[in-house]
Design a protein around this motif. Structure first.
Motif, mmCIF file in Angstrom:
data_model
loop_
_atom_site.group_PDB
_atom_site.id
_atom_site.type_symbol
_atom_site.label_atom_id
_atom_site.label_comp_id
_atom_site.label_asym_id
_atom_site.label_seq_id
_atom_site.Cartn_x
_atom_site.Cartn_y
_atom_site.Cartn_z
ATOM 1 N N SER A 183 34.629 33.909 40.354
ATOM 2 C CA SER A 183 33.945 34.781 41.302
ATOM 3 C C SER A 183 34.916 35.164 42.410
ATOM 4 O O SER A 183 35.878 34.454 42.678
ATOM 5 C CB SER A 183 32.705 34.098 41.890
ATOM 6 O OG SER A 183 33.064 32.941 42.601
ATOM 7 N N GLY A 184 34.663 36.306 43.011
ATOM 8 C CA GLY A 184 35.524 36.787 44.079
ATOM 9 C C GLY A 184 36.317 38.003 43.645
ATOM 10 O O GLY A 184 35.855 38.825 42.861
ATOM 11 N N ARG A 185 37.550 38.092 44.140
ATOM 12 C CA ARG A 185 38.436 39.224 43.834
ATOM 13 C C ARG A 185 39.561 38.750 42.923
ATOM 14 O O ARG A 185 40.240 37.766 43.229
ATOM 15 C CB ARG A 185 39.014 39.791 45.128
ATOM 16 C CG ARG A 185 39.863 41.004 44.887
ATOM 17 C CD ARG A 185 40.233 41.719 46.182
ATOM 18 N NE ARG A 185 40.780 43.018 45.890
ATOM 19 C CZ ARG A 185 42.039 43.230 45.532
ATOM 20 N NH1 ARG A 185 42.879 42.230 45.419
ATOM 21 N NH2 ARG A 185 42.462 44.458 45.296
ATOM 22 N N LEU A 186 39.740 39.452 41.815
ATOM 23 C CA LEU A 186 40.777 39.089 40.843
ATOM 24 C C LEU A 186 42.078 39.814 41.175
ATOM 25 O O LEU A 186 42.165 41.031 41.056
ATOM 26 C CB LEU A 186 40.324 39.439 39.426
ATOM 27 C CG LEU A 186 41.305 39.076 38.322
ATOM 28 C CD1 LEU A 186 41.457 37.566 38.214
ATOM 29 C CD2 LEU A 186 40.855 39.655 36.996
ATOM 30 N N THR A 187 43.054 39.057 41.611
ATOM 31 C CA THR A 187 44.403 39.556 41.848
ATOM 32 C C THR A 187 45.325 38.840 40.872
ATOM 33 O O THR A 187 44.891 37.978 40.099
ATOM 34 C CB THR A 187 44.864 39.251 43.287
ATOM 35 O OG1 THR A 187 44.920 37.824 43.441
ATOM 36 C CG2 THR A 187 43.931 39.862 44.313
ATOM 37 N N VAL A 188 46.591 39.150 40.912
ATOM 38 C CA VAL A 188 47.536 38.485 40.024
ATOM 39 C C VAL A 188 47.578 36.978 40.319
ATOM 40 O O VAL A 188 47.697 36.173 39.390
ATOM 41 C CB VAL A 188 48.936 39.147 40.086
ATOM 42 C CG1 VAL A 188 49.608 38.884 41.417
ATOM 43 C CG2 VAL A 188 49.803 38.697 38.939
#
Length: 82
Positions: free
Chosen positions: A16-21
């Motif tokens: 959950s949340g924001r998927l970044t590298v």
């Protein structure tokens, strides 16, 4: 920020949340650990990920390809678009 919940019994990961590298690298490490402990099918649930960048999604695609090359499988539910 990305968080994960891992079910080691079933070989699944809920993110959950924001998927970044950086978050994708965290998920990759967890999936690799599950695979290394005997799970051939890893389920990655991204339905609670609110957005993702291209680099993060590319890491997830690469993880699926890497697991498949070693006889594993990555099943992704709810992959967001970048």
């Amino acid at each position: 920020m990305l968080s994960e919940t891992v079910d080691r019994r079933t070989g699944s990961i809920r993110a959950s949340g924001r998927l970044t590298v950086l978050g994708a690298d965290l998920l990759r490490g967890t999936a690799e650990s599950l695979h290394g402990s005997g799970h051939h099918r890893i389920v990655l649930d991204l339905r609670d990920v609110r957005d993702a960048d291209d680099a993060g999604l590319e890491v997830i695609r690469g993880l699926g390809e890497d697991l498949a090359a070693r006889g594993g499988e990555l099943v992704v539910h709810g992959a967001p678009e970048a």
